[in-house]
Design a protein around this motif. Sequence first.
Motif, PDB file in Angstrom:
ATOM      1  N   ARG A 115      -4.738  -3.695   2.268  1.00  0.00           N
ATOM      2  CA  ARG A 115      -3.923  -3.738   1.057  1.00  0.00           C
ATOM      3  C   ARG A 115      -4.494  -4.593  -0.072  1.00  0.00           C
ATOM      4  N   LEU A 118      -6.712  -2.565  -2.255  1.00  0.00           N
ATOM      5  CA  LEU A 118      -6.281  -1.208  -2.597  1.00  0.00           C
ATOM      6  C   LEU A 118      -6.534  -0.853  -4.053  1.00  0.00           C
ATOM      7  N   THR A 139      -3.127   3.103   2.933  1.00  0.00           N
ATOM      8  CA  THR A 139      -3.006   1.697   3.299  1.00  0.00           C
ATOM      9  C   THR A 139      -1.733   1.529   4.117  1.00  0.00           C
TER      10      THR A 139
END
Lengths: 165, 152
Positions: A34, A37, A94
């Motif tokens: 994350r 991302l 994700t």
Amino acid sequence: MPGDLILQRLRDRFGAAILQTHDHRGDHTAEVARPALLDVLRTCRDEPDLACDVLMDLTAVDYLAYAGGDDGPRFEVVYHLYSLRHNHRVRIKTRVEEDDAIVPSAVGLWPIADWLEREVWDMFGIRFEGHPDLRRLLMYEEFVGHPLRKDYPINRRQPLIGPPH
Amino acid sequence: MGVGAFFTSKLDEAIGWARKYSIFQYPFVTACCGMEYMATACSHYDVDRFGAGLPRFSPRQADVLFVVGTISHKMAPVLKRIYDQMTEPKWVVAFGVCTCTGGFYDNYATVQGIDTIIPVDVYIPGCPPRPESVLDGLMKLQDRIAAQTQRY
């Protein structure tokens, strides 16, 4: 650019932030940690060889009741990217935990992410940090819960809402 | 029976008879049942034979609210407002299983029967109902209208 080269490019650029990549029947997918991302998405959009200028879809998956899905975080947010210039596609995923279901917003990259992220918030209860107006999109304000979560009871009755004012 | 009682009972009958052949309907069409409603309304089945041939597209000019098709929770307040806008006397027909009970849409988005929102006079089941059952429901509604006691 062929899909495996796209994934190779992302692996070279981001290293350990690309958790895994796979190619299922020509659909190339990269699972991203994350924190990286937005950088990965921005690279896919801005790199001239990638040039993914269209966010085709942004959706989520609830792995609560999925066989073998209990070994990782519960939710997965999926970005389907497409390049008009090169006619290629790539999927970015994700995973987020239920008690930390927050993902950075992609509205700054693709304006269409505005409504798509509102839909994901509405249906799955995943928040998007930095979204300008994170309201429900399909359901109404009085709705309780997030209906596409696997633990939402299919026959739950919602309170009826009154006439609009 | 006094003369006045005799007179009003006969007046009720006359008004009921007149009303049942001048049904101005408001079709609240939201889903696939609408196709069957159109089939019933057009010349093959011809609801005009029952005096219900003129739909009004304002609820303020309508007598009968035809709720045709699935009603979602988000649509429910709109349906309630439409019903409230109709003037008395007014009747409601639930057309198709979705309006009667929610049908097979037993889910988070669908109202499980419009009688949870507004009173319903006639239920027409079917998915969608055949035009014959619509006409049958319409005649049942006519009986109901004709038998209704008037309040003056």
